[in-house]
Design a protein around this motif. Structure first.
Motif, PDB file in Angstrom:
ATOM      1  N   HIS A  47       3.993  -9.091  13.412  1.00  0.00           N
ATOM      2  CA  HIS A  47       3.809 -10.218  12.485  1.00  0.00           C
ATOM      3  C   HIS A  47       2.887 -11.318  13.047  1.00  0.00           C
ATOM      4  O   HIS A  47       1.999 -11.802  12.350  1.00  0.00           O
ATOM      5  N   ASP A  48       3.087 -11.667  14.346  1.00  0.00           N
ATOM      6  CA  ASP A  48       2.252 -12.708  14.977  1.00  0.00           C
ATOM      7  C   ASP A  48       1.147 -12.123  15.860  1.00  0.00           C
ATOM      8  O   ASP A  48       0.440 -12.848  16.540  1.00  0.00           O
ATOM      9  N   LYS A  49       1.030 -10.840  15.894  1.00  0.00           N
ATOM     10  CA  LYS A  49       0.046 -10.197  16.778  1.00  0.00           C
ATOM     11  C   LYS A  49      -1.063  -9.519  15.956  1.00  0.00           C
ATOM     12  O   LYS A  49      -1.104  -9.629  14.736  1.00  0.00           O
ATOM     13  N   ALA A  50      -1.917  -8.804  16.679  1.00  0.00           N
ATOM     14  CA  ALA A  50      -3.062  -8.153  16.008  1.00  0.00           C
ATOM     15  C   ALA A  50      -2.620  -7.049  15.042  1.00  0.00           C
ATOM     16  O   ALA A  50      -3.276  -6.783  14.047  1.00  0.00           O
ATOM     17  N   GLY A  51      -1.494  -6.420  15.387  1.00  0.00           N
ATOM     18  CA  GLY A  51      -0.994  -5.340  14.531  1.00  0.00           C
ATOM     19  C   GLY A  51      -0.803  -4.050  15.287  1.00  0.00           C
ATOM     20  O   GLY A  51      -0.986  -4.002  16.501  1.00  0.00           O
ATOM     21  N   HIS A  52      -0.430  -3.026  14.563  1.00  0.00           N
ATOM     22  CA  HIS A  52      -0.221  -1.709  15.169  1.00  0.00           C
ATOM     23  C   HIS A  52      -1.568  -1.008  15.338  1.00  0.00           C
ATOM     24  O   HIS A  52      -2.421  -1.089  14.453  1.00  0.00           O
TER      25      HIS A  52
END
Ligand SMILES: [Zn+2]
Length: 124
Positions: A47-52
């Motif tokens: 949610h707060d990061k670049a993603g999968h």
């Protein structure tokens, strides 16, 4: 170079290209890339990061863009297969170019030969 030699030379190149094409055992269209995507779940770590991390190939089929995820164990394999496909297409283009040259050379050869043949009889 004479037209005859040029034609024979093209023929050799063409035979070699066809041989290489028919030796292609693993070809998959698409380009491999890695992207980061958020999954959209509110409580996911991404949610707060670049993603999968998503490893995938994309290609075009009947005017539509297609995408398939690639399992990690197949990354080397898919890079090889898509690279082979690019080589395959390159060779097909070279054959098309050769065919165009063939036509031009055969036209020239025909013209030259008719001219020489007509010179054999003074009424032609
Ligand atoms: Zn997520």
């Amino acid at each position: 170079m004479s037209t005859t030699i040029e034609i024979k030379d093209l023929e050799k190149k063409r035979i070699q290209l066809i041989k290489e094409l028919l030796n292609s055992r693993l070809i998959i269209p698409g380009s491999f890339n890695e992207v980061y995507r958020k999954c959209g779940k509110q409580n996911c770590w991404c949610h707060d990061k670049a993603g999968h991390l998503l490893r995938r190939i994309t290609w075009s089929e009947n005017g539509h863009s297609k995408t398939k995820a690639i399992p990690e164990k197949d990354i080397v394999w898919i890079k090889k297969a898509t690279g082979n496909y690019r080589e395959f297409r390159k060779k097909r283009k070279e054959i098309q170019k050769l065919d165009k040259s063939f036509k031009e050379l055969l036209d020239a050869y025909e013209k030259e030969t008719i001219k020489k043949s007509r010179q054999l009889r003074d009424y032609l």
